[in-house]
Design a protein around this motif. Structure first.
Motif, PDB file in Angstrom:
ATOM      1  N   THR A 235       0.834  -1.205   0.000  1.00 15.94           N
ATOM      2  CA  THR A 235       0.000   0.000   0.000  1.00 15.94           C
ATOM      3  C   THR A 235       0.867   1.252   0.000  1.00 15.94           C
ATOM      4  OG1 THR A 235      -1.760  -1.153   1.192  1.00 15.94           O
ATOM      5  CG2 THR A 235      -1.797   1.248   1.251  1.00 15.94           C
ATOM      6  N   GLY A 236       1.961   1.222   0.747  1.00 13.21           N
ATOM      7  CA  GLY A 236       2.883   2.361   0.759  1.00 13.21           C
ATOM      8  C   GLY A 236       3.421   2.667  -0.622  1.00 13.21           C
ATOM      9  N   ARG A 237       3.744   1.614  -1.371  1.00 12.88           N
ATOM     10  CA  ARG A 237       4.231   1.824  -2.741  1.00 12.88           C
ATOM     11  C   ARG A 237       3.126   2.408  -3.624  1.00 12.88           C
ATOM     12  NH1 ARG A 237       6.709  -3.153  -1.425  1.00 12.88           N
ATOM     13  NH2 ARG A 237       5.077  -4.350  -2.468  1.00 12.88           N
ATOM     14  N   LEU A 238       1.900   1.947  -3.420  1.00 12.09           N
ATOM     15  CA  LEU A 238       0.772   2.485  -4.195  1.00 12.09           C
ATOM     16  C   LEU A 238       0.593   3.977  -3.940  1.00 12.09           C
ATOM     17  CD1 LEU A 238      -1.919   2.111  -5.877  1.00 12.09           C
ATOM     18  CD2 LEU A 238      -3.030   1.742  -3.648  1.00 12.09           C
ATOM     19  N   LEU A 239       0.646   4.372  -2.672  1.00 14.54           N
ATOM     20  CA  LEU A 239       0.370   5.761  -2.308  1.00 14.54           C
ATOM     21  C   LEU A 239       1.461   6.724  -2.765  1.00 14.54           C
ATOM     22  CD1 LEU A 239      -1.102   5.283   1.288  1.00 14.54           C
ATOM     23  CD2 LEU A 239      -2.310   5.486  -0.891  1.00 14.54           C
ATOM     24  N   LYS A 240       2.596   6.194  -3.181  1.00 18.89           N
ATOM     25  CA  LYS A 240       3.666   7.041  -3.691  1.00 18.89           C
ATOM     26  C   LYS A 240       3.576   7.260  -5.203  1.00 18.89           C
ATOM     27  CE  LYS A 240       6.947   5.730  -0.070  1.00 18.89           C
ATOM     28  NZ  LYS A 240       8.210   5.013   0.248  1.00 18.89           N
ATOM     29  N   ARG A 241       2.614   6.606  -5.837  1.00 22.31           N
ATOM     30  CA  ARG A 241       2.471   6.726  -7.289  1.00 22.31           C
ATOM     31  C   ARG A 241       1.650   7.964  -7.653  1.00 22.31           C
ATOM     32  NH1 ARG A 241       1.806   1.288 -10.656  1.00 22.31           N
ATOM     33  NH2 ARG A 241       3.436   0.009  -9.707  1.00 22.31           N
ATOM     34  N   TRP A 242       2.230   8.893  -8.372  1.00 20.70           N
ATOM     35  CA  TRP A 242       1.479  10.082  -8.780  1.00 20.70           C
ATOM     36  C   TRP A 242       0.390   9.717  -9.772  1.00 20.70           C
ATOM     37  CZ3 TRP A 242       1.100  11.618 -13.826  1.00 20.70           C
ATOM     38  CH2 TRP A 242       2.036  11.094 -14.728  1.00 20.70           C
ATOM     39  N   THR A 243       0.606   8.622 -10.533  1.00 23.21           N
ATOM     40  CA  THR A 243      -0.430   8.203 -11.487  1.00 23.21           C
ATOM     41  C   THR A 243      -1.715   7.811 -10.757  1.00 23.21           C
ATOM     42  OG1 THR A 243       0.509   5.963 -11.458  1.00 23.21           O
ATOM     43  CG2 THR A 243       1.206   7.419 -13.242  1.00 23.21           C
ATOM     44  N   ALA A 356     -11.342   0.140 -15.503  1.00 25.28           N
ATOM     45  CA  ALA A 356     -10.395  -0.542 -16.385  1.00 25.28           C
ATOM     46  C   ALA A 356      -9.044   0.180 -16.386  1.00 25.28           C
ATOM     47  CB  ALA A 356     -10.962  -0.621 -17.800  1.00 25.28           C
ATOM     48  N   LEU A 357      -9.074   1.506 -16.351  1.00 26.83           N
ATOM     49  CA  LEU A 357      -7.834   2.285 -16.252  1.00 26.83           C
ATOM     50  C   LEU A 357      -7.146   2.025 -14.927  1.00 26.83           C
ATOM     51  CD1 LEU A 357      -5.848   4.530 -17.108  1.00 26.83           C
ATOM     52  CD2 LEU A 357      -7.478   6.197 -16.201  1.00 26.83           C
ATOM     53  N   LEU A 358      -7.918   2.014 -13.850  1.00 25.75           N
ATOM     54  CA  LEU A 358      -7.348   1.753 -12.537  1.00 25.75           C
ATOM     55  C   LEU A 358      -6.701   0.371 -12.500  1.00 25.75           C
ATOM     56  CD1 LEU A 358      -7.201   3.102  -9.670  1.00 25.75           C
ATOM     57  CD2 LEU A 358      -9.186   1.701  -9.072  1.00 25.75           C
ATOM     58  N   ALA A 359      -7.375  -0.610 -13.107  1.00 30.94           N
ATOM     59  CA  ALA A 359      -6.833  -1.967 -13.144  1.00 30.94           C
ATOM     60  C   ALA A 359      -5.519  -2.022 -13.918  1.00 30.94           C
ATOM     61  CB  ALA A 359      -7.852  -2.917 -13.768  1.00 30.94           C
ATOM     62  N   LYS A 360      -5.450  -1.251 -14.992  1.00 30.05           N
ATOM     63  CA  LYS A 360      -4.261  -1.265 -15.844  1.00 30.05           C
ATOM     64  C   LYS A 360      -3.076  -0.573 -15.186  1.00 30.05           C
ATOM     65  CE  LYS A 360      -3.000  -0.366 -20.681  1.00 30.05           C
ATOM     66  NZ  LYS A 360      -3.474   0.190 -21.974  1.00 30.05           N
ATOM     67  N   ALA A 361      -3.347   0.408 -14.340  1.00 35.59           N
ATOM     68  CA  ALA A 361      -2.275   1.279 -13.838  1.00 35.59           C
ATOM     69  C   ALA A 361      -1.897   1.029 -12.381  1.00 35.59           C
ATOM     70  CB  ALA A 361      -2.691   2.740 -14.011  1.00 35.59           C
ATOM     71  N   THR A 362      -2.521   0.055 -11.714  1.00 38.85           N
ATOM     72  CA  THR A 362      -2.195  -0.208 -10.313  1.00 38.85           C
ATOM     73  C   THR A 362      -1.854  -1.679 -10.115  1.00 38.85           C
ATOM     74  OG1 THR A 362      -4.557  -0.531  -9.800  1.00 38.85           O
ATOM     75  CG2 THR A 362      -3.633   1.658  -9.414  1.00 38.85           C
ATOM     76  N   PRO A 363      -1.012  -1.998  -9.118  1.00 36.28           N
ATOM     77  CA  PRO A 363      -0.602  -3.384  -8.888  1.00 36.28           C
ATOM     78  C   PRO A 363      -1.767  -4.263  -8.429  1.00 36.28           C
ATOM     79  CG  PRO A 363       0.849  -1.823  -7.753  1.00 36.28           C
ATOM     80  CD  PRO A 363      -0.336  -1.058  -8.207  1.00 36.28           C
ATOM     81  N   SER A 364      -1.743  -5.533  -8.825  1.00 36.47           N
ATOM     82  CA  SER A 364      -2.820  -6.455  -8.490  1.00 36.47           C
ATOM     83  C   SER A 364      -2.888  -6.780  -7.002  1.00 36.47           C
ATOM     84  CB  SER A 364      -2.650  -7.762  -9.277  1.00 36.47           C
ATOM     85  OG  SER A 364      -2.833  -7.537 -10.657  1.00 36.47           O
ATOM     86  N   ASP A 365      -1.755  -6.711  -6.298  1.00 35.39           N
ATOM     87  CA  ASP A 365      -1.782  -7.108  -4.889  1.00 35.39           C
ATOM     88  C   ASP A 365      -2.431  -6.072  -3.986  1.00 35.39           C
ATOM     89  OD1 ASP A 365       0.265  -5.329  -5.282  1.00 35.39           O
ATOM     90  OD2 ASP A 365       1.749  -6.406  -4.079  1.00 35.39           O
ATOM     91  N   VAL A 366      -2.721  -4.880  -4.523  1.00 34.88           N
ATOM     92  CA  VAL A 366      -3.451  -3.870  -3.750  1.00 34.88           C
ATOM     93  C   VAL A 366      -4.645  -3.346  -4.547  1.00 34.88           C
ATOM     94  CG1 VAL A 366      -1.596  -3.094  -2.212  1.00 34.88           C
ATOM     95  CG2 VAL A 366      -1.758  -2.157  -4.531  1.00 34.88           C
ATOM     96  N   SER A 367      -5.232  -4.193  -5.380  1.00 34.49           N
ATOM     97  CA  SER A 367      -6.313  -3.735  -6.250  1.00 34.49           C
ATOM     98  C   SER A 367      -7.531  -3.287  -5.449  1.00 34.49           C
ATOM     99  CB  SER A 367      -6.705  -4.840  -7.237  1.00 34.49           C
ATOM    100  OG  SER A 367      -7.065  -6.028  -6.561  1.00 34.49           O
TER     101      SER A 367
END
Length: 424
Positions: A235-243, A356-367
């Motif tokens: 989750t920490g890695r996700l929250l650091k993504r500007w995308t 679909a955009l969210l699925a494409k641009a975010t990791p599956s382990d924190v979907s």
């Protein structure tokens, strides 16, 4: 191994996962569609009840407009908070188990509401209902992401997202009929009973799915849930993504348009355009019919070309331009409503592409976590839009101020995704 089976495994299903391969896998979004329709029955039931004299009298709410409004506001706030802070459960545990749990909780809460005579208890139960239903979209999005390859995710998402307008379309007349025939308490019992066939459908569709289709972090593990430390790091890695935050900002603008249209379109037609109430009811339905068509077209086109960010950006640009046409048209109500319908249809084009955009641009382990934050922020912000538009109308004395705000949000949504267009 066949290409179909390989796709299913890539998406997170096991070889014998039943509906995850072949045409039967499309039963999954249809089961999710039933869940979303039912959840909208839960949401809107109180919108009918607060106009019932018997409901107001039994709970001591006659003339208490603020308290009546709090029954909806309390739900919306808890729903948004739950989506943001409990959506992660779909990453740690099986999304299927989360779905069962939500259905059981919502049915139980609705049944208890039928016995309530105290306003405070009713408000508390509405808050609990929001908490129970909050993770629904995050869990549905996670299931689709793990079971469907990217080239099919917009269509699969479109199928369950249609539960929003369908639930609203069916829920109002159903609730009104039940209240007229059997009283307001029966409306809660009826919706609780409707959960039984929905749960049966979910069980039959999901019983052979390995929803290992759990988090990808468990694919090569015998554990039944993801350790919290592992999930916190992801989750920490996700929250650091500007995308990710760009997509969240887009969703705020996206839902601001929808809530503004839902809340103020009939009032705009009656007060600004001078259309009588009966005709306004017909005119109000046309943009939402166009929106449904836009969702279907947007899903098909986007899955064919796999340009999710571009489709979302074009959709909001079109929605904004449609509103600009509405503001420029004078003298023809039919031309005005045609422009409004074009605007709504373009918004609909973006609807299946958002997840679909969210699925494409975010990791599956924190979907599920990503979906929860994404949906929660959008709904929190969207819930404020009707009030903000109302304040703008009061301040300017002009109904068009609300449309101008929606147009500005549409253009903001179109612009904020431009940096993502080439990559996603």
């Amino acid at each position: 191994m066949s290409d179909t089976a390989a796709s299913a495994l890539t998406a997170g299903a096991t070889p014998d996962a039943g509906p995850s391969s072949g045409a039967r896998r499309w039963l999954v979004p249809l089961a999710l569609l039933a869940c979303v329709i039912l959840s909208f029955f839960d949401k809107i039931s109180v919108a009918v009840l607060i106009s019932s004299p018997a409901f107001q009298a039994d709970l001591g709410l006659v003339g208490e407009s603020t308290k009546l409004g709090l029954l909806m506001t309390g739900f919306l706030l808890s729903y948004g908070a739950s989506s943001m802070f409990l959506g992660f459960l779909g990453d740690i545990f099986s999304p299927r188990s989360c779905l069962y749990g939500m259905l059981i909780l919502t049915a139980s809460i609705m049944a208890v509401m039928g016995f309530v005579d105290d306003y405070g208890l009713m408000l508390g139960l509405r808050v609990l209902l929001g908490i129970a239903e909050g993770p629904m979209f995050a869990v549905a999005y996670t299931i689709v992401k793990r079971l469907f390859p990217p080239r099919e995710q917009a269509r699969a998402t479109m199928l369950w997202l249609l539960g929003t307008p369908i639930g609203a379309t069916l829920g109002f007349p159903f609730t009104i009929w039940v209240i007229d025939q059997f009283g307001w308490r029966a409306s809660f019992f009826a919706i609780a009973l409707l959960t039984v066939p929905v749960m049966l459908l979910v069980y039959l569709v999901f019983r052979r799915l390995d929803v290992s289709t759990r988090s990808p972090a468990l694919q090569h593990s015998d554990k039944q849930h993801v350790p919290l430390a592992t999930h916190r790091a992801a989750t920490g890695r996700l929250l650091k993504r500007w995308t990710f935050w760009s997509m969240c900002l887009f969703n705020v603008a996206f839902l601001a348009y929808l809530w503004g249209l839902n809340s103020w379109l009939p009032t705009y037609l009656v007060q600004d355009k001078g259309i009588d109430l009966d005709q306004a009811g017909i005119f109000s339905s046309l943009p939402f019919i166009a929106m449904l068509l836009g969702e279907v077209i947007g899903a098909i086109v986007s899955d064919r070309f796999d340009r999710r960010a571009l489709m979302c950006s074009i959709a909001m640009l079109g929605a904004g331009l449609g509103l600009a046409m509405v503001l420029s048209i004078e003298g023809s109500n039919w031309a005005m409503i045609a422009a409004m319908s074009f605007s709504a249809a373009m918004w609909g084009v973006g609807a299946p592409n958002v997840f679909a955009l969210l699925a494409k641009a975010t990791p599956s382990d924190v979907s599920a976590t990503a979906g929860g934050i994404f949906n929660g922020l959008g709904n929190f912000s969207g819930a404020l839009v009707p009030v903000l538009i109302g304040a703008l109308i009061v301040a300017t004395g002009d109904m068009t101020a609300g449309l101008m705000f929606m147009m500005a949000m549409a253009f903001l949504g179109a612009v904020v995704l431009l940096p993502l267009v080439r990559r996603y």
